[in-house]
Design an enzyme around this catalytic site. Structure first.
Site, PDB file in Angstrom:
ATOM      1  N   CYS A  23      -5.371  -3.529   2.413  1.00 29.81           N
ATOM      2  CA  CYS A  23      -5.126  -3.525   3.855  1.00 29.81           C
ATOM      3  C   CYS A  23      -6.391  -3.700   4.707  1.00 29.81           C
ATOM      4  O   CYS A  23      -6.938  -4.788   4.760  1.00 29.81           O
ATOM      5  CB  CYS A  23      -4.376  -2.242   4.235  1.00 29.81           C
ATOM      6  N   LYS A  42      -9.587   2.468  -1.876  1.00 25.87           N
ATOM      7  CA  LYS A  42      -9.844   1.795  -0.597  1.00 25.87           C
ATOM      8  C   LYS A  42     -11.152   2.280   0.019  1.00 25.87           C
ATOM      9  O   LYS A  42     -11.361   3.487   0.185  1.00 25.87           O
ATOM     10  CB  LYS A  42      -8.668   2.076   0.340  1.00 25.87           C
ATOM     11  N   GLU A  57       0.847  -1.192   0.000  1.00 30.74           N
ATOM     12  CA  GLU A  57       0.000   0.000   0.000  1.00 30.74           C
ATOM     13  C   GLU A  57       0.891   1.254   0.000  1.00 30.74           C
ATOM     14  O   GLU A  57       1.955   1.258   0.637  1.00 30.74           O
ATOM     15  CB  GLU A  57      -0.846  -0.057   1.280  1.00 30.74           C
TER      16      GLU A  57
END
Lengths: 275, 275
Positions: free
Chosen positions: B149, B116, B45
């Site tokens: 994540c 995200k 990330e």
């Protein structure tokens, strides 16, 4: 309910040819757990019948109604030892169907029966799948949700129990040792329990079985996991009888925060999840 | 696509004060992975910006549009090494917002950008959350899904990617080493990846970072998990730079069966899961 509850996962040797012996071993284990201060005791799936039935006639013959010997005994045990007792049994329903069920008894009362909704392998020959969500009950040992073994492999199911307010997920299991496991790896059944505990921030008390049965071996992966996902007790090093004990601070399961700005429930984006 | 694909998870040291150095280290790692035969390479990330921004001005200044230096470099790398490259970057959107995004480049082409959707901690100050589901793309290295994540902590999200047909879930991560971990326990971040791989029967390639940054340490938990949920490579013993490699037999991810009568998809009971 808040405060600390002592929980026990009872890993039992079970013999499909000896229901009376199974019932006696379960009662003895519950007494041992109570003597160790347990307020919540979880027994394996099909704890008194065994699992590897030869045919439908055998599973039906072994199944019992809710007022049968097994649940009568469990009600008595929960009263005598003043605890919450969860265990799996083969249920003969009032509809004449046989279910793979779990019962929760609290202080002498049968509070709930859950019928396994996700059936594993040959279970489909012996049991009708349940069509109700897992119950979550306020008990003398906290808010407890119930499910059984293969149910745990469906994160949708564990999420439902968590969202319904369970502080503890009590899960009777019979995990067949079917998959090859790489050396040094923890059984994936236990890994899945850890993840479920973690993503929902609740305690999971999973009680597995041991003892070879008609050619089937078992993982023996009983475990008590905390809301961080780490084991408080178990899994035992070998698939042998074990009494796992852990003190569960239930307030940990009420707190879904994972940091100053994060919360495993409110961080969900449900409208994006819809099918 | 079927057949075997060699995948790499690149665990990088990243320095928020050295974007050029980060880009160079990422390019070098991709070249190393390619030299080892990797056809799918996953970077962490925010692989070129770092993560611990001082303020919004810094994160905005570091963010790049899709035709910026980082994605231009990644397109070139994917062409030069004939591979699929996935990595995380700070995206300056055409709408003027800053997103925590992941890009997938294949053979010189930017195929997808994912923003995200579940933001961790201070990310909410720097990034706008995405409002689209994770993409799943047919690539030269199989059908690949993307997420980032903290997204991995929502089983609903990983399930969506699996149901959309992903054989491989590519997940850039920056896992802060925040939680205390009991001795001998694998990081729960890795445990959750294993469980996601297992319940969906797909491969997960998670690339984490290392290198302390403005007071934050990182798990360094990069891992490549197979559809049984067990690691094929990683996690590394220490949070140091690492190149994890594994050969993924994609046909394993197409087969959702877990036994003669069971299948992780068809055994679901979706009508019982509805809110």
């Amino acid at each position: 309910m808040s405060g600390v509850v002592r929980a026990a996962a009872v890993q039992l040797r079970i013999d499909v040819d000896d229901p009376d012996g199974n019932r006696a071993r379960a009662a003895e284990a519950v007494a041992d757990a109570a003597a160790s201060g347990a307020q919540l005791v979880v027994l394996p799936e099909l704890a008194c019948t065994g699992y590897v039935f030869t045919d439908r006639a055998e599973s039906r013959r072994r199944a019992e109604p809710r007022d049968g010997r097994t649940l009568s005994a469990w009600r008595d045990l929960s009263a005598r030892h003043r605890l919450v007792l969860v265990g799996g049994f083969a249920e003969l329903g009032e509809d004449g169907e046989v279910y793979n069920s779990a019962a929760l008894c609290d202080g002498g009362e049968l509070r709930a029966v859950y019928r396994k909704a996700h059936l594993w392998d040959q279970e489909a020959e012996h049991f009708r799948p349940g069509d109700q969500r897992p119950p979550v009950l306020a008990t003398s040992a906290g808010r407890v949700g119930l499910m059984i073994c293969y149910d745990l492999e469906f994160p949708e199911w564990t999420r439902l129990v968590a969202l319904a307010g369970a502080q503890v997920l009590a899960a009777p299991t019979n995990w067949p040792a079917a998959l090859p496991r790489p050396a040094g790896e923890r059984a994936i059944e236990v890994v899945r329990v850890q993840a479920s505990a973690s993503v929902n921030r609740l305690f999971v008390v999973a009680a597995d079985r041991c003892g070879p049965e008609r050619g089937v071996d078992w993982v023996g992966g009983s475990v008590i996991a905390n809301p961080d996902g780490y084991p408080l007790a178990g899994p035992p090093a070998t698939p042998t009888p074990a009494l796992l004990l852990a003190d569960l601070d239930l307030t940990q399961a009420d707190d879904k925060a994972t940091g100053p700005r994060n919360d495993v429930f409110t961080d969900r984006r449900p409208h994006l999840y819809e099918p």
